[in-house]
Design a protein around this motif. Structure first.
Motif, PDB file in Angstrom:
ATOM      1  N   LEU B  16      14.405 -14.871  75.827  1.00  0.00           N
ATOM      2  CA  LEU B  16      14.086 -16.190  75.289  1.00  0.00           C
ATOM      3  C   LEU B  16      15.224 -17.195  75.432  1.00  0.00           C
ATOM      4  N   ASP B  17      16.417 -16.732  75.786  1.00  0.00           N
ATOM      5  CA  ASP B  17      17.519 -17.692  75.789  1.00  0.00           C
ATOM      6  C   ASP B  17      17.392 -18.636  76.976  1.00  0.00           C
ATOM      7  N   GLY B  18      17.692 -19.885  76.743  1.00  0.00           N
ATOM      8  CA  GLY B  18      17.439 -20.916  77.753  1.00  0.00           C
ATOM      9  C   GLY B  18      18.664 -21.334  78.535  1.00  0.00           C
ATOM     10  N   HIS B  19      19.754 -20.603  78.377  1.00  0.00           N
ATOM     11  CA  HIS B  19      20.988 -21.006  79.060  1.00  0.00           C
ATOM     12  C   HIS B  19      20.878 -20.673  80.540  1.00  0.00           C
ATOM     13  N   ASP B  20      20.386 -21.622  81.306  1.00  0.00           N
ATOM     14  CA  ASP B  20      20.105 -21.327  82.709  1.00  0.00           C
ATOM     15  C   ASP B  20      21.101 -21.972  83.666  1.00  0.00           C
ATOM     16  N   LEU B  42      12.500 -19.826  83.302  1.00  0.00           N
ATOM     17  CA  LEU B  42      12.950 -19.268  82.028  1.00  0.00           C
ATOM     18  C   LEU B  42      11.898 -18.421  81.319  1.00  0.00           C
ATOM     19  N   HIS B  43      12.394 -17.727  80.312  1.00  0.00           N
ATOM     20  CA  HIS B  43      11.538 -17.057  79.320  1.00  0.00           C
ATOM     21  C   HIS B  43      10.608 -16.018  79.923  1.00  0.00           C
TER      22      HIS B  43
ATOM     23  N   MET C 125      12.586 -20.162  69.139  1.00  0.00           N
ATOM     24  CA  MET C 125      11.423 -20.404  69.981  1.00  0.00           C
ATOM     25  C   MET C 125      10.110 -20.351  69.199  1.00  0.00           C
ATOM     26  N   GLN C 209      19.064 -27.562  77.008  1.00  0.00           N
ATOM     27  CA  GLN C 209      19.175 -26.241  76.400  1.00  0.00           C
ATOM     28  C   GLN C 209      17.954 -25.361  76.647  1.00  0.00           C
ATOM     29  N   LYS C 210      16.823 -25.993  76.969  1.00  0.00           N
ATOM     30  CA  LYS C 210      15.627 -25.277  77.417  1.00  0.00           C
ATOM     31  C   LYS C 210      15.009 -24.368  76.347  1.00  0.00           C
ATOM     32  N   THR C 211      15.170 -24.759  75.101  1.00  0.00           N
ATOM     33  CA  THR C 211      14.430 -24.066  74.058  1.00  0.00           C
ATOM     34  C   THR C 211      13.253 -24.970  73.739  1.00  0.00           C
ATOM     35  N   PHE C 212      12.124 -24.682  74.366  1.00  0.00           N
ATOM     36  CA  PHE C 212      10.992 -25.589  74.138  1.00  0.00           C
ATOM     37  C   PHE C 212       9.718 -24.836  73.812  1.00  0.00           C
TER      38      PHE C 212
END
Lengths: 322, 134, 561
Positions: B16-20, B42-43, C125, C209-212
């Motif tokens: 789940l981490d979004g650090h891409d 991601l994800h 999330m 940050q891509k937490t969506f």
């Protein structure tokens, strides 16, 4: 039966993936497998999607997958991205937007790079279509960036060619006109919530209707549809148009199967012969050093390119220089 | 015309981490080294990554993780590849992975872990030496 | 225009400068300058020297003025650190709510003056610990929160009436905030008195940050709901912390961080105004969050430019009347991405310099990274050193004795002006695209950041930029650092806890309350009150977020590289 053929026809994903890789890498042995697979092809319906980068093609394909799957039909996707001319590498990123279908066994997604070998893209994509067709996919979607001639040729392979634009791309429509407008069976204005949609609509309409005579006698006239594929708006209606076009083709095409109609076969064989000839002749000429020799001779002023070309090509084809 | 087989690699972001940032930079570096790079976005679950890797016929999967879930996600990916008979695909990883975990990950079949500070050149060189188109 | 400099001096300066240049050229003709090109970490070119000529047109009252006065270049409050030091707010969260609660108690005991909560990935999330998507993630990079009970355990025994809490949460921010409100109310606190911050900044999530969870438009709608609810019900709460931190961590330059952050702020302001809210009612509740990166002066100039730019934007563009609307109050975190795994103890020094830049830039609160943060969640010892770093800067170094000590430095003022100018150009470009939402749809900021990140990495790899211990002064023997382990048992225990709550709660009430959330989402009604009710009925975080996902759809990574 060839083991590979057997496995592909049985729908084995690894074998299909491998075979497409071999096709792409130009491994000579694939020819035998493709020969063996040909009798199993001709059942899939091929949809080509093209448009400039950023118009939302992959998102559209992603939504198409959902709807086609709801009808229990299987789909293969070939997503073509450009190869970097500097490094020969490529980032194949279309898959990102379709990844949610990766666990669905009724969907096979494959990313391909253009690789820049002339004529080769069309040939290898056609062969890849054959593989997915033989694998038993009901629909095959080919997605390309509509820029180079190669990509345009690829899309022409499809039964239904879809051209995607977005509002506010006035100049780009001009560019499309120059290249692939006439190949479009359906036009989509994606991201149709944006300003300028109506303008783009009337521009397209004007262009299509300029050649009214083309559609006389019940000929297919390309519809223009609005979509917002990110929120799945208009996609169902678009797929209905695809079905209409399919029906139209079935009714107007001679030959039993669409894929093997006389017209398609003629076109495909023509392409194949052309590519093969180039491939065979050029590689021989390079191997024997004749090509480099001729280049040197021209540079040194001993001959001209026209004579050199005759001397290189004609004997190979059993013809004599004039 | 015969052409050389191209190296195909997958850059994947499990979990789940979004650090891409790292994953995206690596993808570019691979492209600039002449590889064909399939990026998953991601994800992703290990299941989705493995399925995609098989369809794409890649030679290597590079996994990136920065939020500590590598201890489940990396081994699970290797395990699934094995189940599918696709364990000829090389798996390597990168991101925030403590030294203690690296040994464990290597034992279960992750070929290499790139820790922070590794240069792009080093990574590309490693791939060129250790990943051959199959 | 009352200019700072008498324009007559520039002729003399020019002459003297020329003389000095000529001498220097002679020196560098025999041996070259140390570097071919001197530039900041963001690759902004830096001159040999700066003089009054570089800030010729400076108008002291108009461009700088005094702290607490427009345009606030020198600080938002008149007293700044002469009155009260910045809030030392260390970001913490690990394992179970009880584990994190213990860490909070430790930090408060050691003199920390504000709390800051880190959540684990599933919580960030909008998933519960038992979701298949959450496998292997529970408690790893923060605390796991599934239900109201977890929120209660998290703040057990902490003086929430006196210490404000900041919560780094984005897509599920309205739900987590609802849980906090419900928890505080259960303790008998009046809503009007609850203070704190939720990050609640979705735009930077799409960008960096891509937490969506949901697409941009409904995301902004939910944020606007919190803004509106805040004004009316929880007036002491900062409803958005507009964040550049993550933009920078994703690889942007300092100017991009500045521009994209303020452009996000503009977008939220516009959304709230479209809701019919008065700018002076909500703008004072906006706070900001910046990164403090390696390049000392560039950072200081960035903070100063940010304050002046926001003041201008609020006053001139949005016609805000209340001076508090013009304030850019900000939290700072030192740059996580600047830390190295190699020779990790050097990170203490990096963090000190970055913290110093934040203080000289006039931050309102500060988190200093721990030396081991590049390896894992910080140990208690490492977190304490990081806190001590701030205390040393505050109470030993003397830098907090005067306000804006670098104000007037030719170099810093010039850099401040330059960054403001460049950032406003980017904001103009975004405006031309139709605002930040439209720019994000075009992947503009994403692409810009990706390009900058790649450029910087190439500079490091090519030794154009030095990273001590990584591409220079490398040591083969590393000093080992103790790393914290998160108990793998936690996942099971947390799932059990949530299941127990699910069994004991009144499921009919849960269903009803979730139904109300769904109705509010589908209509125009403000969702917040229904969220507070839902969490009070012990609906789980994911149950509520699933309603969001069903109503608004799920946003997926567009994959820009």
């Amino acid at each position: 039966m060839d083991k590979v053929v057997e496995k592909v026809v049985a729908g084995d994903v690894r074998s299909v993936a491998r075979l497409i890789r071999d096709i792409d890498d130009g491994i000579p042995e694939v020819r035998e497998s493709l020969k063996g697979l040909y009798p199993y092809t001709g059942n899939a319906y091929v949809i080509g999607i093209t448009g400039a980068p950023g118009v939302g093609k992959s998102t559209l394909v992603d939504q198409m997958l959902s709807h086609i799957r709801k009808k229990d039909k299987t789909v293969g996707v070939l997503a073509v991205d450009p190869t970097s001319p500097f490094s020969g590498g490529a980032i194949l990123g279309d898959r990102v937007r379709m990844q949610r279908h990766s666990m669905d066994s009724g969907v096979f997604i494959r990313s391909l790079a253009t690789r820049g070998h002339f004529g080769g893209l069309t040939q290898s994509t056609r062969s890849a279509i054959d593989v997915l067709d033989a694998m038993g996919k009901d629909y095959i979607i080919v997605e390309t960036v509509g820029v180079g001639q190669d990509e345009v040729d690829v899309v022409k392979t499809a039964h239904t060619t879809v051209i995607v634009v977005i509002p506010g791309m006035g100049d780009d429509i001009q560019a499309i006109k120059a290249g692939i407008l006439e190949t479009g069976d359906i036009f989509l204005i994606n991201k149709a919530d944006r300003e300028g949609t109506d303008k783009t609509m009337s521009d397209l309409r004007l262009m299509i209707e300029m050649d009214q005579r083309k559609y006389e006698g019940g000929k297919w006239k390309p519809p223009i549809l609005k979509t917002e594929s990110i929120i799945d708006r208009g996609v169902v209606e678009f797929l209905e148009e695809v079905e209409k076009h399919k029906k139209y083709l079935t009714e107007t095409t001679e030959g039993l199967e669409l894929r093997k109609s006389k017209g398609k076969v003629r076109e495909e064989l023509g392409e194949m012969v052309k590519n093969r000839l180039i491939q065979e002749v050029l590689s021989k000429l390079t191997e024997t050093g004749e090509f480099d020799g001729a280049v040197q001779a021209i540079v040194e002023g001993k001959t001209d390119p026209y004579s050199a070309c005759d001397a290189l090509v004609l004997p190979r084809l059993g013809l004599h220089t004039g | 015309m015969k052409q050389k087989r191209k190296v195909r690699v997958m850059v994947a972001k499990p979990g789940l981490d979004g650090h891409d940032r790292g994953a995206r930079i690596i993808a570019r570096a691979y492209r600039d080294a002449g590889f064909e790079v399939v990026y998953t976005g991601l994800h992703q679950t290990p299941e989705e990554i493995v399925e995609a890797a098989i369809q794409e016929d890649v030679d290597m999967i590079g996994l990136s993780s920065l939020a500590g879930a590598h201890k489940y996600l990396f081994p699970r990916t290797v395990e699934l590849l094995r189940e599918k008979g696709a364990d000829d695909i090389v798996v390597c990883g990168g991101g925030i992975v403590p030294d203690e975990d690296i040994e464990m990950l290597k034992e279960i079949g992750i070929k290499k872990i790139f820790t922070p500070g590794t240069t792009l050149e080093e990574i590309v060189k490693w791939v060129e030496e250790n990943v051959k188109p199959r | 225009m009352p200019l700072t400099f008498d324009q007559k001096v520039f002729g003399d300066i020019r002459k003297a400068y020329k003389r000095w240049q000529e001498r220097l050229d002679k020196v560098f003709s025999t041996r070259s300058e140390r570097l071919e090109r001197f530039s900041t970490v963001s690759d902004m070119v830096i001159n040999r020297i700066y003089t009054p000529s570089d800030i010729k047109d400076q108008d002291f009252p108009g461009d700088l003025g005094f702290p607490g006065e427009y345009p606030f270049t020198r600080g938002v409050q008149p007293s700044m650190y002469r009155g009260r030091l910045w809030t030392m707010r260390m970001f913490a969260g690990l394992g179970s709510p009880t584990d994190t609660n213990q860490r909070f108690h430790h930090l408060v005991k050691e003199g920390q003056t504000g709390l800051s909560t880190a959540f684990d990935m599933p919580t960030l999330m909008g998933y519960d610990t038992d979701s298949p998507k959450a496998r292997g993630e529970a408690g790893k990079c923060g605390v796991a929160i599934d239900t109201l009970k977890d929120m209660e355990d998290l703040f057990e025994g902490l003086p929430i009436e006196e210490i404000t809490t900041s919560m780094t949460i984005n897509p599920p921010a309205p739900v987590i905030w609802a849980m906090y409100i419900a928890m505080a109310e259960k303790r008998g606190m009046d809503r009007k008195r609850i203070g704190g911050t939720i990050q609640n900044d979705m735009l930077k999530e799409f960008v960096a940050q891509k937490t969506f969870m949901c697409p941009p438009k409904p995301s902004v709608r939910l944020i606007t709901d919190t803004v509106e609810f805040g004004i009316k019900q929880v007036p002491r709460w900062n409803t958005i912390s507009i964040s550049g931190y993550h933009i920078r961590e994703a690889g942007s330059t300092a100017v991009q961080e500045l521009a994209f952050t303020l452009a996000d702020g503009i977008a939220y302001t516009e959304a709230a105004r479209e809701r019919g809210l008065n700018v002076d009612d909500f703008a004072p509740r906006f706070s900001f969050f910046f990164n403090s990166h390696l390049d000392f002066f560039e950072e200081i100039a960035k903070f100063r430019a940010a304050r002046r730019m926001w003041a201008k934007i609020m006053k001139e563009r949005f016609k805000a009347q209340d001076p508090r609307s013009w304030w850019l109050r900000f939290h700072t975190q030192t740059a996580g991405c600047s830390l190295t795994a190699q020779q990790a103890y050097n990170n203490v020094v990096r963090t000190s310099l970055q913290a110093l830049a934040a203080v000289l830039g006039g931050t309102q609160s500060l988190h200093t990274n721990s030396l081991d943060e590049v390896l894992a969640i910080p140990t208690e010892e490492a977190a304490t050193i990081a806190l001590r770093t701030q205390q040393i800067i505050a109470e030993e170094s003397g830098v907090a004795n005067t306000i804006d000590p670098l104000g007037g430095s030719y170099f810093v003022e010039r850099l401040t002006n330059q960054m403001e100018e460049e950032a406003f150009e980017i904001i103009q470009r975004i405006d031309d695209m139709g605002g930040m939402l439209a720019a994000i749809e075009k992947n503009y900021p994403q692409q810009e950041i990706a390009d900058a990140a790649y450029h910087y990495q190439r500079q490091i790899d090519g030794n154009e930029k030095t990273v001590v211990g990584v591409n220079k002064y490398v040591m083969s023997e590393e000093i080992p650092v103790e790393v914290i382990e998160i108990d793998e048992e936690l996942e099971r225990l947390q799932i059990e806890k949530t299941n127990r709550i699910k069994n004991e709660r009144d499921n009919r009430r849960v269903k009803e309350s979730l139904g109300k959330v769904g109705e509010a989402c589908a209509g125009d009604e403000n969702t917040m009150e229904s969220l507070v009710e839902a969490v009070k009925s012990h609906a789980t975080l994911q149950e509520v977020c699933d309603v969001f996902r069903e109503t608004f759809g799920v946003y997926r990574d567009p994959g820009v590289y």
